[in-house]
Design an enzyme around this catalytic site. Structure first.
Site, PDB file in Angstrom:
ATOM      1  CB  SER A  24      -1.088  -0.548   1.183  1.00  0.00           C
ATOM      2  OG  SER A  24       0.031  -0.107   2.323  1.00  0.00           O
ATOM      3  CG  ASP A  25       1.808   5.850  -1.472  1.00  0.00           C
ATOM      4  OD1 ASP A  25       2.781   6.331  -1.295  1.00  0.00           O
ATOM      5  OD2 ASP A  25       1.195   6.365  -2.621  1.00  0.00           O
ATOM      6  CB  CYS A  26       3.207   6.803   3.072  1.00  0.00           C
ATOM      7  SG  CYS A  26       5.045   6.542   2.591  1.00  0.00           S
TER       8      CYS A  26
END
Length: 763
Positions: free
Chosen positions: A301-303
């Site tokens: 996942s992105d941050c």
């Protein structure tokens, strides 16, 4: 909130297998560590040799299975976050997954540090300029250098082995602050860039698909190209995308990255697509990336994406459900397992993908010094050869947009003094864009030009915002000099992550400064635009006093030397624009939030990118001049392609406009197209040959699309034969309204330069 009908149903998590990141953008400061992080140190702890996962003679699947079954639930959960935990009883140290290498090893992300041991790494041009080279072998060569420097830094404890690069989103709207990180607006170019750069990063010298030099990550999946525009930000944006646009514009680079590049990881994006957060969409993740494309690796996942699911998008009722939706991790995952929202087997699957990637990297094979790349070290970072490649990449990407006879190239003997003006004329950090690392060194535009001739420098504005231009001093310099170079444009204060532009005009009083200087300049006036995105510079294009225009992207550490080489004719420019430059009127009528690629006559919507946009441009995709003229001649191309269909096919008895581009009718439908290209000038130069097709107008097909491109380098008067292998079903097909690939029947018009060739596709 989740839709009402889903609220009482356990989330569908067993298919998602994501890996959570909770990260904040930061520079990594120096760390004292000088030895690499690795598991299975059997020299220091001989008892580890008896563990199956440390046994290098076993296959990766067996080793991963052995490791997973030894871990407790709490231990497993620590491996689902980017700052992964340690299990000292099994000899597994803490590992930081997050490193970046967009255009060189970066200090963004906690996995990588610079120190007095390795004070900097080679900083290549920002990706948009490298893409303008249209040189697929260059994409891979840069990746190879970056991975060598990354391994060298890993060996002295300064970097990880997992790099969350490249960014292969489509540069859909010229205002996007992150367009600079991408290979531009064309799906084929983005696909070729993704495949080349990923292979450069990942491929080992032995070439085994089961070993990785470093692990790359293609991001941000998918239809992500808005950061923060007029109150809409990426955390809350719901991208409404048609099935047709998704499959023919946004997905192809990711598909190529996984299938052709064999990438080790894909990162899902913050935005929603058609109402579902991408990181919680089983169809997009398990269905497409794992199911159709067969990803050999992990999905990340992105941050803080999981936090976004719960806090910003309100897609789930509880953080536990968010963790379940994405089988993400951290503090809520154990609770999600206990609440029955997640099966432990789903966690096993997720961490197995992570461990398999680390195994392919050699992380569980003992001390790196005994492995391939183990001898790399500080001496292999910032080598002369690597820095020469950064210079060459900048030269190959620079685009000459306008050139009046007698302007460029400048003569180093005839020019006694050169006025160098503009807020970007003597910049350092601006040249390396974002997701940057500390470079080996800088050559600013002023330094590059001053190394050739005497210069008079005036900044003209205190920064690119150019609130008040110092016009008089700049005019004085230009009036007395034999030639004037204006270095204008943008920097990260104008276009950046979390910051999209509102207009396409040069900031502040830049236009005033340029126009006033050009009026009084004694000699040729060369306007240089340093930026990621395009600008409406119609005023300069149409001003006869501005004799040449160059776009130099963000050209990396050697940008100034590359600019000087092009200006003084030591390098013949061959870059081509990888994106359309629109007029200001475009953004006044097109909201950034409208994801539709295709024009809509009913409401005057003009469409997007060269494939669909119907309006006026300032400069078009593929534009770029050179100091030499090239001739194209068609040597060989078929006139008819017949598609074999099974007996009794409906199209034999009815009038079909297209047929399914499916394997059984596509076998051996490769078309050979041969061209002769000649350099008519006395100087050598690079040249990009574009092969475009205009398909029959069915299924709202593109007005033209790029089938192939090839970069050739020719000496003066030299000619070369260039051949393209066109796969009829893959390359000539279009995507219909339902997302299916169709081969349009009828006349396809092929274009190369000014050549046109008609190709009839029939059954």
């Amino acid at each position: 909130m989740a839709p009402a009908q889903n609220r009482n149903r356990a989330p569908k998590v067993s298919v998602l297998f994501l890996f959570l990141t909770s990260c904040s953008l930061q520079h990594s400061s120096s760390s004292a560590q000088s030895s690499p992080v690795f598991a299975c140190d059997v020299v220091s702890n001989p008892s580890l040799a008896s563990l199956g996962f440390c046994n290098t003679s076993l296959g990766i699947d067996l080793r991963v299975g052995d490791l997973v079954k030894r871990l407790t639930l709490q231990e497993k959960i620590t491996f689902l976050v980017d700052s992964a935990g340690s299990v000292s009883r099994l000899g597994i140290p803490k590992y930081e997954w997050w490193s970046e290498a967009l255009h060189g090893v970066s200090y963004v992300g906690p996995g990588t540090h610079f120190s007095n041991v390795v004070p900097g790494a080679t900083s290549f041009p920002q990706v948009i300029l490298t893409a303008a080279s249209f040189n697929a072998s260059l994409f891979q060569a840069i990746g190879k250098v970056v991975s060598t420097e990354a391994r060298a830094m890993y060996n002295v404890g300064l970097a990880g082995l997992t790099f969350w690069s490249p960014n292969i989103n489509i540069f859909r709207d010229p205002r996007w602050g992150r367009g600079q990180e991408t290979p531009g607006e064309d799906p084929l170019l983005a696909s070729k860039y993704a495949t080349g750069y990923v292979k450069g990063l990942q491929q080992t010298d032995g070439g085994s698909p089961n070993r990785l030099k470093v692990a790359a990550c293609c991001k941000h999946y998918t239809a992500y190209d808005l950061d923060n525009w007029k109150g809409t930000d990426r955390y809350h944006f719901n991208a409404m995308v048609t099935k047709q646009d998704l499959d023919d514009t946004f997905q192809p680079p990711f598909k190529s990255c996984v299938i052709d590049g064999n990438v080790a990881s894909v990162m899902c994006s913050y935005n929603q697509v058609n109402g579902k957060p991408t990181c919680a969409d089983p169809d997009l993740l398990a269905g497409v990336i794992r199911g159709q494309w067969k990803l050999n690796g992990y999905i990340v996942s992105d941050c803080d994406s999981v936090d976004v699911l719960y806090n910003s998008q309100h897609y789930t009722k509880t953080p536990e459900e968010a963790a379940a939706k994405s089988i993400l991790a951290g503090k809520h995952t154990e609770a999600a397992v206990k609440a029955g929202l997640v099966n432990e087997s789903a966690i096993d699957h997720a961490i197995s993908n992570n461990f398999a990637t680390l195994m392919r990297l050699g992380f569980f094979d003992g001390h790196p010094s005994k492995q391939p790349y183990g001898q790399l070290g500080p001496k292999d970072v910032c080598t002369q050869a690597n820095q020469d490649l950064a210079l060459d990449a900048a030269r190959q990407g620079i685009v000459l947009l306008k050139n009046t006879a007698g302007s460029l190239p400048l003569s180093p003997t005839a020019i006694k003094n050169l006025a160098v003006i503009g807020p970007n004329a003597n910049v350092t950090k601006t040249m390396i864009g974002n997701y940057e690392g500390t470079p080996c060194k800088y050559t600013t535009p002023l330094q590059g030009l001053a190394a050739v001739v005497a210069t008079i420098y005036q900044a003209g504005c205190s920064n690119v915002q150019c609130g008040t231009a110092q016009v008089d001093d700049a005019k004085k310099a230009a009036a007395s000099a034999d030639a004037t170079v204006l270095v204008m444009g943008a920097d990260q204060s104008i276009e950046a992550e979390s910051h999209d532009r509102l207009d396409l005009l040069l900031p502040g009083q830049q236009q005033l400064l340029i126009t006033e200087v050009a009026k009084v300049a004694k000699g040729p006036v060369i306007l240089i635009i340093m930026s990621g995105g395009g600008f409406d510079i119609s005023f300069a294009k149409n001003d006869p006093k501005i004799t040449s225009i160059l776009w130099v992207g963000y050209p990396g550490q050697a940008g100034g030397a590359a600019i000087a080489d092009v200006c003084f004719g030591r390098y013949n420019p061959s870059g081509r624009l990888p994106m359309t430059w629109y007029p200001q009127s475009y953004v006044e009528k097109v909201p950034m939030t409208n994801m539709n690629m295709r024009p809509d006559a009913s409401n005057g919507y003009p469409g997007r990118t060269y494939r669909f946009y119907t309006g006026e441009t300032v400069y078009a995709f593929g534009d770029g001049l050179s100091y030499s003229t090239m001739n194209h001649e068609l040597v060989r191309a078929p006139k008819i392609v017949a598609i074999p269909l099974e007996e009794g096919h409906v199209c034999y008895s009815s009038n079909c406009k297209s047929v399914d581009a499916v394997e059984q009718s596509c076998q051996n439908l490769n078309l050979d197209i041969h061209l002769r290209v000649k350099n008519n000038a006395s100087i050598s130069g690079g040249h990009t040959i574009f092969l475009f097709s205009t398909p029959p107008s069915v299924h709202k097909s593109p007005q033209k699309h790029l089938l192939a491109f090839e970069k050739v380098f020719l000496k003066g008067q030299e000619e070369a034969l260039v051949s393209f292998k066109v796969d009829a079903c893959k390359d000539l097909s279009v995507v219909d309204e339902l997302g299916n690939r169709k081969l349009a029947l009828g006349d396809h018009l092929l274009h190369v330069g000014n050549l046109k060739h008609s190709l009839t596709v029939r059954i």
